[in-house]
Design a protein around this motif. Structure first.
Motif, PDB file in Angstrom:
ATOM      1  N   LEU A 185       0.859  -1.181   0.000  1.00 52.11           N
ATOM      2  CA  LEU A 185       0.000   0.000   0.000  1.00 52.11           C
ATOM      3  C   LEU A 185       0.898   1.233   0.000  1.00 52.11           C
ATOM      4  O   LEU A 185       1.843   1.319   0.784  1.00 52.11           O
ATOM      5  N   LEU A 186       0.609   2.158  -0.894  1.00 55.12           N
ATOM      6  CA  LEU A 186       1.383   3.389  -1.015  1.00 55.12           C
ATOM      7  C   LEU A 186       0.415   4.540  -0.774  1.00 55.12           C
ATOM      8  O   LEU A 186      -0.587   4.666  -1.480  1.00 55.12           O
ATOM      9  N   ASP A 187       0.701   5.391   0.257  1.00 56.95           N
ATOM     10  CA  ASP A 187      -0.329   6.394   0.584  1.00 56.95           C
ATOM     11  C   ASP A 187       0.127   7.847   0.449  1.00 56.95           C
ATOM     12  O   ASP A 187      -0.680   8.768   0.617  1.00 56.95           O
ATOM     13  N   ALA A 188       1.388   8.104   0.138  1.00 62.82           N
ATOM     14  CA  ALA A 188       1.845   9.471  -0.137  1.00 62.82           C
ATOM     15  C   ALA A 188       3.253   9.403  -0.698  1.00 62.82           C
ATOM     16  O   ALA A 188       4.043   8.539  -0.293  1.00 62.82           O
ATOM     17  N   VAL A 189       3.570  10.314  -1.621  1.00 64.79           N
ATOM     18  CA  VAL A 189       4.918  10.366  -2.203  1.00 64.79           C
ATOM     19  C   VAL A 189       5.348  11.826  -2.291  1.00 64.79           C
ATOM     20  O   VAL A 189       4.672  12.650  -2.908  1.00 64.79           O
ATOM     21  N   ALA A 190       6.485  12.137  -1.668  1.00 65.47           N
ATOM     22  CA  ALA A 190       7.054  13.491  -1.724  1.00 65.47           C
ATOM     23  C   ALA A 190       8.505  13.396  -2.162  1.00 65.47           C
ATOM     24  O   ALA A 190       9.094  12.310  -2.212  1.00 65.47           O
ATOM     25  N   ILE A 191       9.089  14.552  -2.468  1.00 61.28           N
ATOM     26  CA  ILE A 191      10.481  14.591  -2.921  1.00 61.28           C
ATOM     27  C   ILE A 191      11.187  15.758  -2.260  1.00 61.28           C
ATOM     28  O   ILE A 191      10.561  16.752  -1.871  1.00 61.28           O
ATOM     29  N   LYS A 192      12.512  15.632  -2.119  1.00 56.12           N
ATOM     30  CA  LYS A 192      13.330  16.723  -1.595  1.00 56.12           C
ATOM     31  C   LYS A 192      14.686  16.697  -2.284  1.00 56.12           C
ATOM     32  O   LYS A 192      15.284  15.630  -2.436  1.00 56.12           O
TER      33      LYS A 192
END
Length: 367
Positions: free
Chosen positions: A178-185
């Motif tokens: 289950l994947l519930d959020a993806v962010a980048i930096k």
């Protein structure tokens, strides 16, 4: 008229500076529809299954992908969605991907909420060509199943295709991560300073923290320093190390630290430049995160051929202490390694792994 000329010159100067300033501003935040809250059209859904390659807004999907709402599920299961209401589940050999603009040569870290659903040996494969990594999801670091991870990559072109893939094949095709959020930096590379030969010794440079990241961010095992989501550091162990922030945890110094959550299987290292046969002083701080982690703790530190064991009796109150060891460099490169001697769980939650906090790692030559 003169005033207009002056203003024009000032604007031109600001634009010149601003161009470089904007170019230098690091990228950070959720990917487009990174929390999956932009819903697919009802015609692109059959119950929970997404139909069509572009049925999930801003993402490209392949294979059996479900659009999930958090909470109780048909069949008696419960899916924790810590970073919003919606998530995606990747079935057998299924993937989702998105192409994003990046800067060639720059280091980035993806932060994402991921958990297994019904198979013990679920794996989440993350790839940004030519780099790829498999994230084992067997270990649940928090009892609610809502673990947050970070994974680093170095951009090789102006765009990068970020893909999350379930390489597993289960009897039930809907079983999968289950994947519930993806962010980048984006990171600027940390450097040694006159006051410290260790890069990012206070762990102030680290991955993006998702909203509701109250459990910290797990740094997966076997991350090399060139692409580590914790710049300057190598995660060389079998299990993850946790990046924690001062908003949700007690941190000895600054805004962040690391928690060694899996005993001897949770090790962090850095290779520093040294002069052979010269003596150096290594200092570091150990403590507890004031998160219910208690008991007799010990952090073991290694530098060249020298070892230091630092005991720490935690009462879970956020205390800390500083230790130091003098070591003799035996080559032009010296590896510093830290790990926890023991395994710990929280006093109020035996299903959540925890451990001693490490912060403010410093190395200076002995005068």
């Amino acid at each position: 008229m003169k005033m207009a000329v002056v203003i024009s010159l000032l604007l031109a100067f600001c634009l010149l500076l601003g161009g470089s300033a904007f170019a230098a501003t690091p990228l950070e935040g959720l990917l487009p529809n990174g929390n999956f809250e932009e819903k697919p059209k009802p015609t692109n859904l059959k119950k929970t299954v997404l139909k069509g390659k572009y049925s999930l807004p801003k993402w490209e999907i392949n294979g059996f992908v479900e659009y999930i709402s958090g909470g109780p599920q048909p069949g008696g299961m419960y899916f924790a969605v810590a970073h919003g209401v919606h998530a995606v589940r990747l079935g057998n050999d299924a993937s989702i991907s998105q192409t994003i603009p990046v800067k060639p040569g720059s280091l980035y870290a993806l932060t994402f909420g991921a958990s297994r659903t019904c198979a013990q040996d679920e794996v989440l494969r993350i790839s940004v060509p030519p780099q790829t990594g498999d994230l084992p999801l067997q270990t649940l670091y928090s009892s609610n199943g809502g673990d947050t991870y970070a994974w680093g990559f170095r951009a090789t072109a102006n765009v990068a295709k970020v893909t999350f893939h379930n390489p597993g094949i289960q009897e039930d095709p809907s079983c999968g991560p289950l994947l519930d959020a993806v962010a980048i930096k984006e990171f600027f590379p940390p450097m040694p300073t006159r006051d410290n030969l260790v890069k990012n010794g206070g762990f102030e440079t680290g991955p993006h923290l998702l909203i509701n990241s109250s459990n910290g961010v797990l740094l997966p095992p076997r991350q090399e320093d060139l692409t580590s989501p914790l710049p300057g550091w190598i995660i060389e162990s079998l299990k993850a190390v946790k990046f924690i922030d001062s908003k949700h945890f007690n941190v000895p110094f600054g805004l962040a630290a690391v928690e060694l959550v899996a005993g001897r299987e949770s090790a962090i290292a850095q290779i520093i430049r040294t002069v052979p046969n010269k003596f150096y002083n290594l200092t570091f701080t150990v403590g507890d995160a004031k998160n219910g982690c208690h008991g007799s703790m010990m952090v073991e530190a290694f530098a060249a051929k020298d070892t230091l064991k630092v005991p720490f009796k935690s009462q879970g109150k956020g205390r800390f202490k500083t230790a130091s060891v003098k070591f003799k460099a035996i080559s032009a490169r010296t590896r510093l390694t830290f790990f926890s001697s023991f395994y710990h769980t929280r006093v109020d939650d035996f299903g959540s792994l925890c451990g001693p906090v490490l912060d403010q790692v410093r190395v200076l030559p002995v005068a």
